[in-house]
Design a protein around this motif. Sequence first.
Motif, PDB file in Angstrom:
ATOM      1  N   ARG A   1     -29.234   4.067   0.424  1.00 52.24           N
ATOM      2  CA  ARG A   1     -28.152   5.004  -0.216  1.00 52.24           C
ATOM      3  C   ARG A   1     -27.228   3.871  -0.509  1.00 52.24           C
ATOM      4  NH1 ARG A   1     -23.348   7.014   0.670  1.00 52.24           N
ATOM      5  NH2 ARG A   1     -23.460   6.240   2.902  1.00 52.24           N
TER       6      ARG A   1
ATOM      7  N   THR B   1     -28.487   1.713  -3.432  1.00 55.14           N
ATOM      8  CA  THR B   1     -28.313   2.360  -4.735  1.00 55.14           C
ATOM      9  C   THR B   1     -26.946   2.650  -5.326  1.00 55.14           C
ATOM     10  OG1 THR B   1     -30.136   3.700  -3.802  1.00 55.14           O
ATOM     11  CG2 THR B   1     -28.995   4.646  -5.804  1.00 55.14           C
ATOM     12  N   TYR B   2     -26.213   3.010  -4.301  1.00 55.81           N
ATOM     13  CA  TYR B   2     -24.630   3.198  -4.616  1.00 55.81           C
ATOM     14  C   TYR B   2     -24.041   1.626  -5.529  1.00 55.81           C
ATOM     15  CZ  TYR B   2     -19.688   3.870  -4.354  1.00 55.81           C
ATOM     16  OH  TYR B   2     -18.172   3.881  -4.673  1.00 55.81           O
TER      17      TYR B   2
ATOM     18  N   ARG C   1     -25.791  -0.663  -6.720  1.00 56.96           N
ATOM     19  CA  ARG C   1     -26.416  -0.693  -7.924  1.00 56.96           C
ATOM     20  C   ARG C   1     -26.011   0.112  -8.935  1.00 56.96           C
ATOM     21  NH1 ARG C   1     -31.188  -0.916  -4.935  1.00 56.96           N
ATOM     22  NH2 ARG C   1     -31.801   1.177  -5.348  1.00 56.96           N
ATOM     23  N   ASN C   2     -25.657   1.377  -8.754  1.00 52.99           N
ATOM     24  CA  ASN C   2     -24.983   2.273  -9.716  1.00 52.99           C
ATOM     25  C   ASN C   2     -23.638   1.499  -9.973  1.00 52.99           C
ATOM     26  OD1 ASN C   2     -27.165   3.729  -9.727  1.00 52.99           O
ATOM     27  ND2 ASN C   2     -26.409   5.283  -7.919  1.00 52.99           N
TER      28      ASN C   2
ATOM     29  N   ASP D   1     -24.063  -1.425 -12.343  1.00 55.22           N
ATOM     30  CA  ASP D   1     -24.651  -0.858 -13.692  1.00 55.22           C
ATOM     31  C   ASP D   1     -23.389  -0.061 -14.479  1.00 55.22           C
ATOM     32  OD1 ASP D   1     -27.099  -1.502 -13.211  1.00 55.22           O
ATOM     33  OD2 ASP D   1     -27.788   0.526 -12.324  1.00 55.22           O
ATOM     34  N   ARG D   2     -22.864   0.348 -13.794  1.00 56.14           N
ATOM     35  CA  ARG D   2     -21.645   0.954 -14.563  1.00 56.14           C
ATOM     36  C   ARG D   2     -20.433  -0.108 -14.857  1.00 56.14           C
ATOM     37  NH1 ARG D   2     -21.845   5.228 -10.830  1.00 56.14           N
ATOM     38  NH2 ARG D   2     -20.144   4.468  -9.513  1.00 56.14           N
TER      39      ARG D   2
END
Length: 297
Positions: A193, A196-197, A199-200, A203-204
């Motif tokens: 998690r 993923t966070y 990476r998000n 990405d943003r």
Amino acid sequence: MPRGITQDQVNAAADAILGAGENPTVEKVRAQLGTGSPNTVTRMLDAWRGQLGERLRQLSALPELPTPVGQAMMGLWQLATEHASQATAGRFAEEHAALETARSTLATERQDWTARLEAAETERARTQAAKDLAEHACTTLDAQLQDSHALRADLAQQRDRLQAQCDQLAAELQGLRAQLAEEQQAAAAERARQETYVRNVEDRAHQEVDRLRQDVKQWQQRLESVERSHRGAETALLAEQGSLRDQLRGSERELARYAGLVAGLEKALSKQVKPKPKKLPAPGRAQHPGHSKHASK
């Protein structure tokens, strides 16, 4: 005593020997008859001699017997009497010697039997002592057997109690392993998690880098803060995982110690009771190396 010998046969044989001009003796009468024991022939020959005197007196009293014949018969009677006296004296001497020999033999046998009786009495006393010792040994062995039965029952109770403790520890170990697996899964999920966070966020950040160039420092600070939080959480999870691994190793050592104690008790029990009982395998012992290897990874 030989069968078939009678007084008449002895009288006839003695008369025949006397008519041949010889002195009737026991040996000659037995040789004439071809049978008869010496004692029986002697007794019947004495009876014949007693009858011979009466017969000679009857012959000497006959009026028609010539004087020379009567004198010859009297001489023959005297000769027979002398021979009978000599034979009787010899027989008495022989019987006396035989009696002395028998008396000596009986004395020797009496001494021998006395010695045997004393030896038998000594052996009886020794046997009685051995019997008393054996009875005492049997009593002692019975008491030891009772103690052995009591010890066996006590060891069996201890074995059952330790087996129950081992089963309980095995269940607790299984629970700890399940808890460790759940926590590892939770840590992996949390790590995924967080990744993923991150990476998000990245990405943003890349999408808005042109638009938010002025805010890049702020986002970088927030990113560092998030990373520090992630590292702190990961460090805490690793520390908790290490603690659980240490608890697992301690439980495995405790289980191994109880398994060794059970094996020692079963060995002591097998020395007391025959036939030797089969050794019970320690529950979960064969799985320890695999789990320890997995835990060390």
